[in-house]
Design an enzyme around this catalytic site. Structure first.
Site, short mmCIF file in Angstrom:
data_model
loop_
_atom_site.label_atom_id
_atom_site.label_comp_id
_atom_site.label_asym_id
_atom_site.label_seq_id
_atom_site.Cartn_x
_atom_site.Cartn_y
_atom_site.Cartn_z
N GLU A 91 39.72 52.45 3.67
CA GLU A 91 39.33 51.29 4.35
C GLU A 91 41.18 50.22 3.59
O GLU A 91 41.65 49.99 3.24
CB GLU A 91 38.33 50.10 4.35
CG GLU A 91 37.67 50.70 6.30
CD GLU A 91 37.93 50.25 7.25
OE1 GLU A 91 39.46 50.35 6.82
OE2 GLU A 91 37.25 50.09 7.87
N ASP A 92 41.24 49.78 5.05
CA ASP A 92 42.37 48.70 4.42
C ASP A 92 41.98 47.35 3.77
O ASP A 92 42.99 47.23 3.09
CB ASP A 92 43.83 48.16 5.30
CG ASP A 92 43.88 48.03 7.16
OD1 ASP A 92 41.70 48.19 7.17
OD2 ASP A 92 43.00 48.01 7.81
N ASP A 95 36.30 42.73 5.56
CA ASP A 95 35.83 41.51 5.86
C ASP A 95 34.71 41.11 5.61
O ASP A 95 34.30 40.66 4.35
CB ASP A 95 36.94 41.03 6.82
CG ASP A 95 36.82 39.99 7.20
OD1 ASP A 95 36.23 38.58 6.78
OD2 ASP A 95 38.11 39.41 8.72
N PHE A 144 44.67 35.09 6.37
CA PHE A 144 44.88 36.25 7.79
C PHE A 144 46.21 36.82 7.06
O PHE A 144 47.43 37.01 7.08
CB PHE A 144 45.23 35.58 9.07
CG PHE A 144 45.83 36.80 10.13
CD1 PHE A 144 44.34 36.77 10.81
CD2 PHE A 144 46.50 37.92 10.58
CE1 PHE A 144 44.08 37.56 11.96
CE2 PHE A 144 46.15 38.78 10.91
CZ PHE A 144 45.25 38.71 11.81
N ARG A 157 52.55 46.77 11.28
CA ARG A 157 51.96 47.25 10.30
C ARG A 157 52.95 48.04 9.64
O ARG A 157 52.76 49.04 8.43
CB ARG A 157 51.19 48.51 11.63
CG ARG A 157 49.59 48.04 11.76
CD ARG A 157 49.41 49.05 12.40
NE ARG A 157 48.21 48.88 13.76
CZ ARG A 157 47.12 48.60 13.59
NH1 ARG A 157 46.62 48.05 12.87
NH2 ARG A 157 46.92 48.39 14.45
C1 PRP Z 1 40.55 46.02 10.42
C2 PRP Z 1 40.09 46.35 9.23
C3 PRP Z 1 38.44 47.18 8.51
C4 PRP Z 1 37.94 45.51 9.40
C5 PRP Z 1 37.06 45.27 8.57
O1 PRP Z 1 40.39 46.84 11.37
O2 PRP Z 1 40.84 47.80 9.23
O3 PRP Z 1 38.50 48.56 10.20
O4 PRP Z 1 38.55 45.19 10.67
O5 PRP Z 1 36.40 44.30 9.29
P1 PRP Z 1 35.40 43.41 8.92
O6 PRP Z 1 34.80 44.04 7.48
O7 PRP Z 1 34.62 42.48 9.75
O8 PRP Z 1 34.17 44.62 9.52
P2 PRP Z 1 40.51 46.00 12.37
O9 PRP Z 1 39.63 45.51 14.00
O10 PRP Z 1 41.82 44.93 12.55
O11 PRP Z 1 41.63 47.18 13.69
P3 PRP Z 1 42.68 48.53 13.25
O12 PRP Z 1 42.10 48.63 11.66
O13 PRP Z 1 42.30 49.50 14.09
O14 PRP Z 1 43.81 47.19 13.03
#
Ligand code: PRP
Length: 171
Positions: A91-92, A95, A144, A157
C-alpha cells in the site's frame, strides 16, 4: 516537501532488503493496491533481489464519494490464486485503516500460506480500525499528502517526492 526523493529511495532500498531477507526461498507474491501503490510497488520490486511475483487489486467504496463509510469493495480483482502463496499487500498509505482491514479479511479467506502488509506511509493519527502493519516506510503527521503515487483529484501521482498540499481539501 515532506519526504525527499533521496529519503524515499533510501527507505525503499531498506524495505526491499527486508523483503529479500524475510522471503528468501518463499517466492512471495506482492499485491499492489491500485492506483496509489503503483509507484512504490515498481521501485520496491526492483529493490528486492529474490524471485517474486506481482499482481494488483483495485478497491473502491460503495455509495458515497469517500471511503470513510468504511464499506469497501473490490473493483478489479487479482488475476491469480493466492492459495498457499506467501502474500505481501503493498500500500502507499494507511489512513483510517478501513481499506487494508477489509483487504486483509478478504485475502485471508483465500487461504494464503502467509499474509503481511507493507505500507510506505502510515498516517497513524487518523486510524479508526486497528490493523497490524508488518513493514512501514515512514510514519507521517496528519496532512493531506501527494506525490510518489498519491493523488489529489487524480493529479500529482508523478511527483518524485511526498509533499503536503498547502490548501488542504476537506474529507
Ligand atoms: C488510498 C490508499 C489506501 C486508502 C487508505 O487510496 O491507497 O488504499 O486510501 O485509506 P484508509 O486507510 O482510510 O482506508 P485512494 O482512495 O486514494 O485511491 P487510489 O490509491 O486509487 O488513489
Amino acid at each position: 516537501m515532506l519526504i525527499t526523493p533521496e529519503e524515499i529511495g533510501e527507505r525503499v532500498r531498506e524495505l526491499g532488503q527486508s523483503l529479500s531477507r524475510d522471503y528468501a526461498g518463499k517466492d512471495p507474491l506482492l499485491v499492489g493496491v491500485l492506483k496509489g501503490a503503483v509507484v512504490f510497488m515498481a521501485d520496491l520490486m526492483r529493490a528486492a533481489d529474490i524471485p517474486l511475483a506481482a499482481d494488483f487489486i483495485a478497491v473502491g467504496s460503495y455509495g458515497g464519494t469517500t471511503r470513510s463509510s468504511g464499506v469497501v469493495k473490490i473493483t478489479a480483482d487479482l488475476s491469480v490464486s493466492i492459495e498457499e502463496r506467501h502474500v505481501v499487500i503493498v500500500e502507499d498509505i494507511i489512513d483510517t485503516g478501513r481499506t487494508i482491514g477489509y483487504l486483509k479479511r478478504n485475502l485471508e479467506t483465500r487461504r494464503p500460506a502467509s499474509l503481511r502488509v507493507m505500507a510506505l506511509l502510515d498516517k497513524i493519527e487518523r486510524r479508526e480500525v486497528e490493523v497490524e502493519l508488518d513493514y512501514v516506510g515512514f510514519t507521517i503527521p496528519n496532512h493531506f499528502v501527494v506525490g510518489y503515487g498519491l493523488d489529489y483529484r487524480g493529479r500529482y501521482r508523478n511527483l518524485p517526492c511526498v509533499a503536503v498540499l498547502e490548501e488542504e481539501p476537506r474529507g
